[in-house]
Design an enzyme around this catalytic site. Structure first.
Site, PDB file in Angstrom:
ATOM      1  N   ASP A 194       0.817  -1.222   0.000  1.00  0.00           N
ATOM      2  CA  ASP A 194       0.000   0.000   0.000  1.00  0.00           C
ATOM      3  C   ASP A 194       0.849   1.269   0.000  1.00  0.00           C
ATOM      4  O   ASP A 194       0.325   2.359  -0.200  1.00  0.00           O
ATOM      5  CB  ASP A 194      -0.917  -0.014   1.236  1.00  0.00           C
ATOM      6  CG  ASP A 194      -1.869   1.176   1.282  1.00  0.00           C
ATOM      7  OD1 ASP A 194      -2.543   1.422   0.264  1.00  0.00           O
ATOM      8  OD2 ASP A 194      -1.941   1.857   2.322  1.00  0.00           O
ATOM      9  N   SER A 214      -7.036   6.083  -0.466  1.00  0.00           N
ATOM     10  CA  SER A 214      -7.260   4.698  -0.889  1.00  0.00           C
ATOM     11  C   SER A 214      -8.726   4.332  -0.697  1.00  0.00           C
ATOM     12  O   SER A 214      -9.322   4.633   0.339  1.00  0.00           O
ATOM     13  CB  SER A 214      -6.387   3.745  -0.074  1.00  0.00           C
ATOM     14  OG  SER A 214      -5.022   4.014  -0.274  1.00  0.00           O
ATOM     15  N   GLN A 264      -5.203  -1.690  -6.744  1.00  0.00           N
ATOM     16  CA  GLN A 264      -5.757  -0.691  -5.829  1.00  0.00           C
ATOM     17  C   GLN A 264      -6.476   0.397  -6.605  1.00  0.00           C
ATOM     18  O   GLN A 264      -5.999   0.851  -7.648  1.00  0.00           O
ATOM     19  CB  GLN A 264      -4.659  -0.057  -4.975  1.00  0.00           C
ATOM     20  CG  GLN A 264      -5.181   0.854  -3.877  1.00  0.00           C
ATOM     21  CD  GLN A 264      -4.077   1.337  -2.958  1.00  0.00           C
ATOM     22  OE1 GLN A 264      -3.153   1.999  -3.396  1.00  0.00           O
ATOM     23  NE2 GLN A 264      -4.173   1.020  -1.682  1.00  0.00           N
TER      24      GLN A 264
END
Length: 287
Positions: A194, A214, A264
Site C-alpha cells: 500500500d 485509498s 488498488q
C-alpha cells in the site's frame, strides 16, 4: 518508529476478537497498509494449516493513528483445501475497514506459468532514496525503498504499459522479521504493497492538485515471500477517470519469481480551490 513486526503484534481478546497496538506515527490518519496487515494477521491467527492466497479490502472510513482498533473475525468457511475469513475493523465501534481473505492448503499441483520479470538495474546499484524529502522516509524507517531511475526503465515496457509506470525495489530491514513464519512475511508484504501503489495513477498528471485517498485494495499471494529479501514492485496505472484512479503492481523476488500481484483503486479527485492539498490527501473527512 515501530517496525512492521511490532505493528502487527496484535492482542487476542477472544477466539475471534483482537486489539491492535497504538503505533507511533507522523501521520494523523492511520496508514492503510498497517490496517490491512493487522486485519490479515488477525484472520491468520484463526486459520490452521493454510496460508493466505488472496484478499480484498475496502477502506470504509478514516482511522485515527493515535487510537487502537478492535478487529473482529468471522469464520465464514473451513474446508479441506480452503478457508475463508471476513474481518471488520472498528474504532470506538465505528467501522473503518473490511477485509475478506481466502486461505489455501499447500501441496496442490497444477499448470505453472508467470509473466517475466522486467529487466532493471540491481537494487544495490541504486543508492538514492526516491523519498528523501518526504514523510515516507521517517514513517517507514525499517524499509529500504529504491526507485529505479527513469533512464533505466525499459522503453518498450513503458510503451506497452501506458502512462503511469515505474519500478521500485524494496525490502524490510527489521531484525524481528528475520526468523518470522511465512504468515508474518505475508502480512509485511501486504503492509508494503500500500505504500506507493496508488500514487502511480498520478504519474501522468504531475502538478495537478489532487485529493488522494485509498478506496480498496486487493492482493494475490502466488508464491512464498520473504519481506527481508529484495523484491521488485513493478507498478502501472491502466486508467484514471471520474475522480478515481486504478493502479496495479506485480511483485517479483530477485530470482525472477512473481510472488504477488496487487490492485488498488483510489480517490483522485481534482481539488477545489478552497481545499488545502496538504490536508485533503488521505483525509476521509472530505470524501
Amino acid at each position: 518508529m515501530a517496525s512492521v513486526a511490532q505493528a502487527v503484534n496484535i492482542q487476542q481478546v477472544s477466539d475471534v476478537e483482537f486489539r491492535s497496538p497504538v503505533v507511533p506515527s507522523y501521520i494523523e490518519r492511520t496508514f492503510g497498509g498497517q490496517t490491512m496487515a493487522q486485519a490479515l494477521h488477525a484472520a491468520q491467527l484463526t486459520v490452521e494449516g493454510k496460508l493466505a492466497h488472496s484478499l480484498h479490502c475496502y477502506f470504509v472510513g478514516p482511522g485515527d493513528s493515535s487510537q487502537p482498533t478492535t478487529i473482529r473475525v468471522e469464520r465464514v468457511r473451513d474446508g479441506r483445501s480452503f478457508a475463508t475469513r471476513h474481518v471488520r475493523v472498528y474504532q470506538d465501534e465505528r467501522l473503518i475497514f473490511v477485509l475478506i481473505a481466502s486461505f489455501h492448503k499447500s501441496g496442490d499441483t497444477g499448470p505453472n506459468h508467470q509473466d517475466p520479470m522486467p529487466v532493471v538495474p540491481a537494487p544495490e546499484t541504486i543508492t538514492e532514496s526516491p523519498y528523501s524529502t518526504r514523510i515516507i522516509l521517517k514513517e517507514w524507517e525499517d524499509w529500504d525503498v529504491r526507485l529505479v531511475p527513469e533512464a533505466d526503465r525499459d522503453a518498450a515496457a513503458a510503451e506497452a504499459t501506458g502512462a503511469g509506470f515505474r519500478h521500485i525495489w524494496f525490502r524490510n530491514t527489521g531484525a524481528l522479521l528475520a526468523d518470522a513464519p511465512q504468515a508474518l512475511h505475508q502480512a509485511a508484504l501486504l503492509y508494503m504493497s500500500d505504500m506507493t501503489l496508488i500514487r502511480t495513477a498520478l504519474l501522468p498528471h504531475q502538478g495537478d492538485r489532487i485529493q488522494l485517498a485509498s478506496l480498496d485494495h486487493s492482493l494475490w499471494f502466488l508464491r512464498p515471500v520473504r519481506a527481508t529479501e529484495w523484491m521488485l514492485y513493478s507498478q502501472t496505472s491502466p486508467s484514471a477517470q471520474t475522480g478515481t484512479g486504478l493502479a496495479q503492481g506485480k511483485i517479483f523476488n530477485q530470482r525472477g519469481e512473481l510472488v504477488a500481484v496487487a490492485m488498488q483503486e483510489g480517490l483522485t479527485r481534482t481539488l477545489r480551490d478552497d481545499v488545502d492539498a496538504t490536508t485533503a490527501n488521505g483525509n476521509w473527512q472530505n470524501v
